[in-house]
Scaffold this motif. Sequence first.
Motif, PDB file in Angstrom:
ATOM      1  N   ARG A 195       0.836  -1.190   0.000  1.00  0.00           N
ATOM      2  CA  ARG A 195       0.000   0.000   0.000  1.00  0.00           C
ATOM      3  C   ARG A 195       0.880   1.254   0.000  1.00  0.00           C
ATOM      4  O   ARG A 195       1.875   1.308   0.697  1.00  0.00           O
ATOM      5  N   ASN A 196       0.469   2.260  -0.766  1.00  0.00           N
ATOM      6  CA  ASN A 196       1.322   3.432  -0.989  1.00  0.00           C
ATOM      7  C   ASN A 196       1.181   4.514   0.071  1.00  0.00           C
ATOM      8  O   ASN A 196       2.090   5.313   0.256  1.00  0.00           O
ATOM      9  N   ILE A 197       0.037   4.584   0.749  1.00  0.00           N
ATOM     10  CA  ILE A 197      -0.176   5.588   1.788  1.00  0.00           C
ATOM     11  C   ILE A 197       0.162   4.960   3.140  1.00  0.00           C
ATOM     12  O   ILE A 197      -0.444   3.966   3.538  1.00  0.00           O
ATOM     13  N   ASP A 198       1.127   5.511   3.844  1.00  0.00           N
ATOM     14  CA  ASP A 198       1.509   4.957   5.146  1.00  0.00           C
ATOM     15  C   ASP A 198       0.449   5.263   6.209  1.00  0.00           C
ATOM     16  O   ASP A 198       0.049   4.371   6.963  1.00  0.00           O
ATOM     17  N   VAL A 199       0.019   6.523   6.276  1.00  0.00           N
ATOM     18  CA  VAL A 199      -0.942   6.945   7.301  1.00  0.00           C
ATOM     19  C   VAL A 199      -2.042   7.777   6.640  1.00  0.00           C
ATOM     20  O   VAL A 199      -1.746   8.746   5.919  1.00  0.00           O
ATOM     21  N   LEU A 200      -3.286   7.394   6.913  1.00  0.00           N
ATOM     22  CA  LEU A 200      -4.446   8.094   6.350  1.00  0.00           C
ATOM     23  C   LEU A 200      -5.276   8.691   7.480  1.00  0.00           C
ATOM     24  O   LEU A 200      -5.638   7.991   8.432  1.00  0.00           O
ATOM     25  N   PHE A 201      -5.552   9.975   7.388  1.00  0.00           N
ATOM     26  CA  PHE A 201      -6.498  10.654   8.272  1.00  0.00           C
ATOM     27  C   PHE A 201      -7.767  10.917   7.466  1.00  0.00           C
ATOM     28  O   PHE A 201      -7.691  11.295   6.294  1.00  0.00           O
ATOM     29  N   VAL A 202      -8.918  10.716   8.094  1.00  0.00           N
ATOM     30  CA  VAL A 202     -10.187  10.848   7.375  1.00  0.00           C
ATOM     31  C   VAL A 202     -11.087  11.864   8.069  1.00  0.00           C
ATOM     32  O   VAL A 202     -11.223  11.844   9.301  1.00  0.00           O
ATOM     33  N   GLY A 203     -11.709  12.727   7.302  1.00  0.00           N
ATOM     34  CA  GLY A 203     -12.648  13.684   7.860  1.00  0.00           C
ATOM     35  C   GLY A 203     -12.497  15.048   7.213  1.00  0.00           C
ATOM     36  O   GLY A 203     -11.393  15.456   6.841  1.00  0.00           O
ATOM     37  N   ARG A 204     -13.589  15.747   7.070  1.00  0.00           N
ATOM     38  CA  ARG A 204     -13.576  17.061   6.441  1.00  0.00           C
ATOM     39  C   ARG A 204     -12.963  18.098   7.376  1.00  0.00           C
ATOM     40  O   ARG A 204     -12.818  17.871   8.582  1.00  0.00           O
ATOM     41  N   TYR A 205     -12.626  19.248   6.800  1.00  0.00           N
ATOM     42  CA  TYR A 205     -12.156  20.386   7.587  1.00  0.00           C
ATOM     43  C   TYR A 205     -13.263  21.433   7.634  1.00  0.00           C
ATOM     44  O   TYR A 205     -13.961  21.658   6.646  1.00  0.00           O
ATOM     45  N   ARG A 206     -13.422  22.063   8.782  1.00  0.00           N
ATOM     46  CA  ARG A 206     -14.382  23.145   8.942  1.00  0.00           C
ATOM     47  C   ARG A 206     -13.658  24.364   9.500  1.00  0.00           C
ATOM     48  O   ARG A 206     -12.978  24.262  10.516  1.00  0.00           O
ATOM     49  N   GLU A 207     -13.816  25.501   8.828  1.00  0.00           N
ATOM     50  CA  GLU A 207     -13.137  26.718   9.255  1.00  0.00           C
ATOM     51  C   GLU A 207     -13.680  27.231  10.586  1.00  0.00           C
ATOM     52  O   GLU A 207     -14.835  27.015  10.925  1.00  0.00           O
ATOM     53  N   GLY A 208     -12.800  27.934  11.313  1.00  0.00           N
ATOM     54  CA  GLY A 208     -13.184  28.499  12.614  1.00  0.00           C
ATOM     55  C   GLY A 208     -12.340  27.935  13.729  1.00  0.00           C
ATOM     56  O   GLY A 208     -12.832  27.186  14.579  1.00  0.00           O
ATOM     57  N   SER A 209     -11.052  28.279  13.745  1.00  0.00           N
ATOM     58  CA  SER A 209     -10.109  27.623  14.654  1.00  0.00           C
ATOM     59  C   SER A 209     -10.389  27.883  16.126  1.00  0.00           C
ATOM     60  O   SER A 209      -9.872  27.173  16.991  1.00  0.00           O
ATOM     61  N   ASP A 210     -11.193  28.881  16.443  1.00  0.00           N
ATOM     62  CA  ASP A 210     -11.503  29.162  17.844  1.00  0.00           C
ATOM     63  C   ASP A 210     -12.789  28.476  18.313  1.00  0.00           C
ATOM     64  O   ASP A 210     -13.182  28.620  19.472  1.00  0.00           O
ATOM     65  N   GLY A 211     -13.437  27.736  17.439  1.00  0.00           N
ATOM     66  CA  GLY A 211     -14.725  27.153  17.765  1.00  0.00           C
ATOM     67  C   GLY A 211     -14.640  25.811  18.462  1.00  0.00           C
ATOM     68  O   GLY A 211     -13.577  25.169  18.528  1.00  0.00           O
ATOM     69  N   TYR A 212     -15.791  25.389  18.993  1.00  0.00           N
ATOM     70  CA  TYR A 212     -15.858  24.112  19.710  1.00  0.00           C
ATOM     71  C   TYR A 212     -15.567  22.932  18.792  1.00  0.00           C
ATOM     72  O   TYR A 212     -14.956  21.945  19.205  1.00  0.00           O
ATOM     73  N   TYR A 213     -15.977  23.042  17.534  1.00  0.00           N
ATOM     74  CA  TYR A 213     -15.765  21.935  16.595  1.00  0.00           C
ATOM     75  C   TYR A 213     -14.279  21.622  16.461  1.00  0.00           C
ATOM     76  O   TYR A 213     -13.877  20.457  16.427  1.00  0.00           O
ATOM     77  N   HIS A 214     -13.432  22.648  16.416  1.00  0.00           N
ATOM     78  CA  HIS A 214     -11.988  22.425  16.307  1.00  0.00           C
ATOM     79  C   HIS A 214     -11.443  21.775  17.563  1.00  0.00           C
ATOM     80  O   HIS A 214     -10.551  20.922  17.492  1.00  0.00           O
ATOM     81  N   LYS A 215     -11.965  22.165  18.711  1.00  0.00           N
ATOM     82  CA  LYS A 215     -11.501  21.558  19.951  1.00  0.00           C
ATOM     83  C   LYS A 215     -11.880  20.086  20.016  1.00  0.00           C
ATOM     84  O   LYS A 215     -11.111  19.250  20.501  1.00  0.00           O
ATOM     85  N   ARG A 216     -13.084  19.776  19.535  1.00  0.00           N
ATOM     86  CA  ARG A 216     -13.539  18.384  19.555  1.00  0.00           C
ATOM     87  C   ARG A 216     -12.765  17.535  18.558  1.00  0.00           C
ATOM     88  O   ARG A 216     -12.366  16.405  18.853  1.00  0.00           O
ATOM     89  N   LYS A 217     -12.551  18.084  17.366  1.00  0.00           N
ATOM     90  CA  LYS A 217     -11.837  17.340  16.328  1.00  0.00           C
ATOM     91  C   LYS A 217     -10.322  17.336  16.533  1.00  0.00           C
ATOM     92  O   LYS A 217      -9.610  16.506  15.973  1.00  0.00           O
ATOM     93  N   ARG A 218      -9.828  18.300  17.307  1.00  0.00           N
ATOM     94  CA  ARG A 218      -8.394  18.432  17.589  1.00  0.00           C
ATOM     95  C   ARG A 218      -7.580  18.543  16.298  1.00  0.00           C
ATOM     96  O   ARG A 218      -6.578  17.865  16.097  1.00  0.00           O
TER      97      ARG A 218
END
Length: 321
Positions: free
Chosen positions: A138-161
């Motif tokens: 397999r060519n990809i060593d590490v895969l992260f999955v999930g969309r990005y949502r703008e707003g680095s000060d929001g709760y969503y960023h804290k939850r998603k880390r």
Amino acid sequence: MQNRGWILYFLWRDLQAQFSCIKSVGCEIAGDEAELRQFIGRHDIYVVAMGLKFLDELIEFGVPEKRIVFYHTHVRLGLPLDRIDRLHAVLVLNHFEKELVSMRKVKKERIHVFPAGYDPCLFAGNDQDGVSQQCGERNIDVLFVGRYREGSDGYYHKRKRYGLQVQIVNRLIMMGLNVAILGHDWECCEYSLDQRVRLIDLPHSETPKVYKNSRLVCSVAAQEGGPVSFLEGMASGCLMLSSPTGFPADIQSGELGSWLMPLRADCEAWCMQITMLLSNNELLNEDVFRQRFEILRPAQFSALARQLVSICFSGHHAEMI
């Protein structure tokens, strides 16, 4: 009832298709008040609320509590919930959350473990040849999955880390690993993401080929509604590393080719664990794939459809194919 802002909507859309196997039980999604009132006008109906906002609205609309099934996700456990003990059923993501909900004086027979779900037709299922591809191929060593949502000060960023995820991605790339992120809108990332990371944005139906080309799938989010990537990655024959949330919290760390990291683990700890796992080519074998298939079977959409029917209409459970 649909929550249009929730990423798990597509899972319920696919789950809805499984109800075509049941002759006398229908399933529809209400996207607004007018559709909901139309459905309520029909006899013998149960309503599944996929968010706290909708649960409150259902009660305001006059839907009897005994006709409501609430999908009680992990991220809402700290919020006040009125009359939850009167609902027909509460769906939770793992057994730890079942214990927490029972502390709200909800009878345990009304609380059902109901994982996010996955489609075995897309993600390998019992296709042992498909999931047994050697990690070294397999060519990809590490895969992260999930969309990005703008707003680095929001709760969503804290939850998603996201900040921690970017730190880990950058460190792994500096270590010479091939890292990819599968999800929408990562070109809008507000953190200093290494430009060498591979950003992949595909329709969900095309994502199985990405999983099958990945050695390890990693999820760092502190709270998840799945994570969906964990089920799909397990079915696709990947090594799995996750925070103890959602479906992974019910799995013993180190078994089934899956490992859990403490919430307090920092970037260095995550990277050390990842490199250790990737250095061992004997962690996945046919026995692990067979055991994975058995633990994933209840999370298949067809199995979840049968479970939901049995919760609401026990007399129709036998009609599922």
